[in-house]
Design an enzyme around this catalytic site. Sequence first.
Site, PDB file in Angstrom:
ATOM      1  CG  HIS A  95       6.928   0.882   5.750  1.00  0.00           C
ATOM      2  ND1 HIS A  95       6.867  -0.445   6.074  1.00  0.00           N
ATOM      3  CD2 HIS A  95       5.933   1.108   4.852  1.00  0.00           C
ATOM      4  CE1 HIS A  95       5.878  -1.011   5.385  1.00  0.00           C
ATOM      5  NE2 HIS A  95       5.300  -0.081   4.636  1.00  0.00           N
ATOM      6  CD  GLU A 167       1.553   2.044   4.806  1.00  0.00           C
ATOM      7  OE1 GLU A 167       1.234   1.788   3.652  1.00  0.00           O
ATOM      8  OE2 GLU A 167       2.614   1.671   5.321  1.00  0.00           O
ATOM      9  N   GLY A 235       2.250  -3.897  -2.603  1.00  0.00           N
ATOM     10  CA  GLY A 235       2.224  -4.994  -3.580  1.00  0.00           C
ATOM     11  C   GLY A 235       1.711  -4.611  -4.965  1.00  0.00           C
TER      12      GLY A 235
HETATM   13  P1  PGA Z   1       0.435  -3.294   0.605  1.00  0.00           P
HETATM   14  O1  PGA Z   1       1.609  -2.535   1.374  1.00  0.00           O
HETATM   15  O2  PGA Z   1      -0.173  -2.303  -0.376  1.00  0.00           O
HETATM   16  O3  PGA Z   1       1.088  -4.448  -0.081  1.00  0.00           O
HETATM   17  O4  PGA Z   1      -0.576  -3.705   1.632  1.00  0.00           O
HETATM   18  C1  PGA Z   1       1.477  -1.209   1.820  1.00  0.00           C
HETATM   19  C2  PGA Z   1       2.722  -0.760   2.541  1.00  0.00           C
HETATM   20  O5  PGA Z   1       3.308  -1.550   3.283  1.00  0.00           O
HETATM   21  O6  PGA Z   1       3.161   0.395   2.386  1.00  0.00           O
END
Ligand code: PGA
Length: 258
Positions: A95, A167, A235
């Site tokens: 991540h 991501e 989130g």
């Molecule tokens: P987010 O985070 O949905 O709050 O943008 C995604 C993640 O970091 O996996």
Amino acid sequence: MKKPILVVGNWKMHLNTQEASTLVHRLSQSIKVHRSVEVVIAPSLLSLQPLSLEIDRRKFRLAAQDAYFKDEGAFTGEVSFTMLRDLVHYSIVGHSSRRISFNETLEVVREKVNAAVRNGIVPILCVGETKEEHDAGETKQVLHDQVTSAISGLTSEDIRDVVVAYEPVWAIGTGDPEKPESIKRNIDYIRMQVRELYGETAASEVRLLYGASVEPDFVHGILSIEGVDGLLVGGASLNHKQFAAIIDGAYQIAITRS
Ligand code: PGA
């Protein structure tokens, strides 16, 4: 048979054991058993054991958020994939929080992918460019390096089970996901990397997720993009109403896909 849509909730360093248990309970009440949607939750390490006893296994699977790549030894403070193998089905690996805040290198991420697979845990490998890399037009190079180095130790059999989450780091936690055309371009590019290394069958079987600012209103648009097999949610997965709405959105798309 069509692959179920995979929806993963990454709770990051939020919720103590009691709060995690309450959230799972509320979520369980809000969602149905859908064979066409696989829901995975990644709570803190501390909550994995109690949740493994509490969850309705027809509705949820568990993921770790990280683990160490050695199976056992004098590594104070670490937990190995070997220790997690009876508790979780999946583990997030690489991540951006780990790469950025904990300086995880491409080599460490590769070791972790290998360790997960060696221990029968499906890695959810996160890849994506930072704002600086995005602005400098380096996205493809970053995705190429992160994907090819992370999976290079696997066999073509192993790779079929692997999940890769794209991501874009600059869009995480902003409430503003990446534009559909760019998601499609980058997801296609990741699949091409897998195809070049492991061939067509592996490329068609590997599951590719999108993550970064996934909220209920965006689910339909993102999951309508060809090649996106699911979502990694940060989130919004901490709120049972929002996460249930995301799962429901995935279910609606799964119906139209089948
Ligand atoms: P987010 O985070 O949905 O709050 O943008 C995604 C993640 O970091 O996996």
